[in-house]
Design a protein around this motif. Structure first.
Motif, PDB file in Angstrom:
ATOM      1  N   PRO A  24     -65.098  55.284   8.740  1.00  0.00           N
ATOM      2  CA  PRO A  24     -65.410  56.471   8.127  1.00  0.00           C
ATOM      3  C   PRO A  24     -64.476  57.098   7.008  1.00  0.00           C
ATOM      4  O   PRO A  24     -63.459  56.197   7.113  1.00  0.00           O
ATOM      5  CB  PRO A  24     -64.975  57.311   9.575  1.00  0.00           C
ATOM      6  N   GLU A  28     -60.886  61.518   7.691  1.00  0.00           N
ATOM      7  CA  GLU A  28     -61.712  61.847   9.001  1.00  0.00           C
ATOM      8  C   GLU A  28     -61.266  60.757  10.248  1.00  0.00           C
ATOM      9  O   GLU A  28     -61.136  61.077  11.130  1.00  0.00           O
ATOM     10  CB  GLU A  28     -63.375  61.740   8.622  1.00  0.00           C
ATOM     11  N   SER A  29     -61.185  59.556   9.582  1.00  0.00           N
ATOM     12  CA  SER A  29     -60.363  58.581  10.425  1.00  0.00           C
ATOM     13  C   SER A  29     -59.114  58.999  11.103  1.00  0.00           C
ATOM     14  O   SER A  29     -58.977  58.655  12.233  1.00  0.00           O
ATOM     15  CB  SER A  29     -60.402  57.355   9.721  1.00  0.00           C
ATOM     16  N   LEU A  32     -60.006  61.530  13.666  1.00  0.00           N
ATOM     17  CA  LEU A  32     -60.776  60.518  14.919  1.00  0.00           C
ATOM     18  C   LEU A  32     -59.592  59.767  15.589  1.00  0.00           C
ATOM     19  O   LEU A  32     -59.711  59.618  16.715  1.00  0.00           O
ATOM     20  CB  LEU A  32     -61.748  59.780  14.400  1.00  0.00           C
ATOM     21  N   ARG A 200     -71.326  69.167  13.095  1.00  0.00           N
ATOM     22  CA  ARG A 200     -70.988  67.872  13.220  1.00  0.00           C
ATOM     23  C   ARG A 200     -69.696  67.827  13.757  1.00  0.00           C
ATOM     24  O   ARG A 200     -69.038  66.581  14.432  1.00  0.00           O
ATOM     25  CB  ARG A 200     -70.813  67.236  11.714  1.00  0.00           C
ATOM     26  N   ALA A 201     -68.674  68.551  13.466  1.00  0.00           N
ATOM     27  CA  ALA A 201     -67.340  68.779  13.836  1.00  0.00           C
ATOM     28  C   ALA A 201     -67.329  68.934  15.583  1.00  0.00           C
ATOM     29  O   ALA A 201     -66.420  68.047  16.178  1.00  0.00           O
ATOM     30  CB  ALA A 201     -66.519  69.975  13.230  1.00  0.00           C
ATOM     31  N   LEU A 204     -68.035  65.073  16.666  1.00  0.00           N
ATOM     32  CA  LEU A 204     -66.890  64.075  16.483  1.00  0.00           C
ATOM     33  C   LEU A 204     -65.503  64.365  17.088  1.00  0.00           C
ATOM     34  O   LEU A 204     -65.004  63.536  17.417  1.00  0.00           O
ATOM     35  CB  LEU A 204     -66.786  63.901  14.980  1.00  0.00           C
ATOM     36  N   PHE A 205     -65.274  65.815  17.099  1.00  0.00           N
ATOM     37  CA  PHE A 205     -63.848  66.034  17.477  1.00  0.00           C
ATOM     38  C   PHE A 205     -63.751  66.962  18.844  1.00  0.00           C
ATOM     39  O   PHE A 205     -63.054  67.963  18.717  1.00  0.00           O
ATOM     40  CB  PHE A 205     -63.196  66.644  16.454  1.00  0.00           C
TER      41      PHE A 205
END
Length: 520
Positions: A24, A28-29, A32, A200-201, A204-205
């Motif tokens: 990613p 973002e990585s 994450l 999407r957040a 992912l989070f």
């Protein structure tokens, strides 16, 4: 071979946002990666705190002790994901090695080593010696060779017990602030399961958003005076301001380790339990990331690297290092199985370890919030284990018996072991066993069972649910009659990655060198 694990990568599940080989964007990585490490922060702080308390370590030294655990965790994770099995598994302080570690501290105290340095140096020597045996076990392929005897009937209860055995952690079992724990659960479940399609957040989070939101609420209540220092959930922001800016963390920082064979033998029991747990973790992460079951070659290199990192942890002066089940649960919640993300998070943890402010800030996360995180995640691991049963014949009474018996034993025997105050108390109990004494007139089993080697090994392995369940299932599944199709071995073989799908660091370096040579 120009591709990297392409066959396995093609098996990535539809619900995985980022597969093992995906990278990613950097920003973002980073988020994450930090999220993955937040899932294990409770254990990676709890282990050093328990050890520091057992050793009588001063508060100022304890801060550096905790920082060292984070540094070792980051370096061990980088080593495992780069040079080891290359699975996206965080490495951290093992609970499986905590019982023998505390026992070693008690032995040193009883023999006149009152200073915390003496206890820690003896512990370091025991970890280094036992870890060298783990290196040999891994790289000689001993664990990998056992794989041929491991059907889904064995793997399913072993993985399930990883999650089931964690329900009694102190952050859950001893929780008093249930509304803060419940709030954390609701936030994580809400973001990951109900709101994941809206943004999407949230997909992912969910862990990061849930924990930060709960922490901000707890911090606000603490500043407002609603929570006091005696309240579960209190956030002590003053500790962050008082923390040292930079911590001096380096090899042999506490002195030269002390080596005693008897202590190393006791620690080896913890290493064996750690190996069993890691074996289950490898299968769990492969399953949840959509990969085929790990090959013998990958398993061997994973265990071997864990042994090397345990040696490193002993040199640095911590309590060991192993794969973390919490991180696997996070993959299930977020769909992020990227190796690159874990590596970015590992670098962040190394920085956190050296910077006192950041480490202390992480340490302010209250136990109820960590407990809420565990409640939301541990069930994922249980479900991953149970899902392996799709490959076996569940209409077979022999299969249901093996799985049920292994699960029950994996919960009951550790509960029995928990009734003993310490490894020493269990050792005394074993020494008094006199099964054949009325017949032969002398205790036959007592001296053997009560020896440090046998008693400590039984105590540590018997107190580790996945070790007990895995061993019971392994013995029953390989001694009770059953066809390969019935046991799931035929279907299991179809989804197991080929030995050539995993390339060691040396093979990848060699292939790169050959590719760069000019053609004849």
């Amino acid at each position: 071979m120009a591709h990297e694990e392409s066959q396995a990568s093609s098996a990535t599940g539809d619900d995985i946002e980022y597969g093992i080989d995906d990278k990613p964007p950097a920003g973002e990585s980073l988020l994450l990666g930090v999220q993955h490490y937040l899932t294990m922060v409770g254990a990676n702080i709890a282990v050093p705190l328990l050890l520091a308390d057992a050793m009588g370590m001063p508060d100022d030294v304890t801060v550096r002790f905790i920082g060292t655990f984070f540094v070792v965790s980051g370096i061990a994770t980088l080593a495992q994901t780069t040079l080891g099995n290359r699975y996206p598994i965080v490495q951290g302080a093992p609970f499986s090695m905590l019982a023998p570690a505390i026992a070693i501290v008690g032995v040193v105290s009883a023999t006149g080593g009152a200073a915390w340095q003496a206890k820690l140096l003896a512990l370091q020597g025991a970890i280094i010696t036992a870890a060298l045996a783990e290196v040999v076990i891994g790289y000689l392929g001993i664990v990998g060779r056992l794989r041929r005897y491991l059907s889904p009937v064995v793997i399913a209860p072993t993985i399930a017990l990883i999650g089931l055995s964690l329900f009694g952690v102190t952050q859950i079992a001893d929780a008093t602030n249930w509304w803060l724990l419940g709030l954390t659960v609701l936030l994580i479940v809400g973001f990951s399961q109900y709101l994941n399609a809206s943004h999407r957040a949230f997909r992912l989070f969910p862990v990061l958003l849930g924990m930060v939101t709960a922490w901000l609420i707890a911090a606000t209540l603490s500043v407002a005076g609603v929570y006091t220092a005696e309240t579960s959930g209190y956030v002590d922001l003053a500790q962050v301001a008082d923390a040292p800016a930079v911590l001096a963390i380096y090899p042999l920082q506490w002195g030269m380790p002390e080596f005693q064979l008897s202590l190393a033998i006791g620690m080896f029991a913890g290493v064996l339990a750690s190996i069993v747990e890691s074996f289950g973790d490898y299968h769990a992460v492969a399953r949840i990331a959509g990969h085929g079951a790990p090959s013998e070659k990958r398993i061997n290199h994973g265990i071997g690297m864990e042994g090397l990192m345990n040696v490193f942890s002993g040199i640095m002066g911590t309590g060991g290092s192993t794969s973390y089940s919490e991180n696997i649960g996070a993959i299930g919640l977020t769909g992020v199985a990227s190796r690159y993300v874990i590596q970015i998070g590992a670098v962040a943890m190394i920085v956190v370890g050296y910077v006192g402010y950041f480490g202390q800030l992480v340490a302010t996360i209250p136990d109820p919030i960590v407990g809420g995180l565990f409640v939301a995640m541990f069930g994922q691991i249980v479900a991953v284990g149970v899902s392996n049963l799709e490959y076996v014949d569940l209409s077979s009474s022999r299969n249901t018996f093996v799985v049920g018996f292994a699960l029950f034993a994996g919960l009951a025997i550790p509960a029995y072991m928990g009734g003993f105050e310490s490894a020493a108390a269990f050792r005394e109990g074993m020494a008094s066993v006199s099964v054949f004494e009325p017949i032969v007139g002398v205790s036959v089993l007592g001296p053997v069972l009560g020896s440090r080697l046998v008693a400590d090994t039984l105590f540590v392995i018997g107190g580790t649910g996945m070790a007990v369940g895995g061993i019971v299932a392994l013995v029953l599944d390989n001694t009770i009659a059953g066809t390969p199709e019935e046991r799931g071995l035929v279907a299991w073989e179809r989804i197991t990655e080929d030995e050539s799908d995993f390339r060691t660091a040396w093979e990848r370096w060699r292939d790169t060198g050959e590719a760069s040579e000019p053609a004849d």
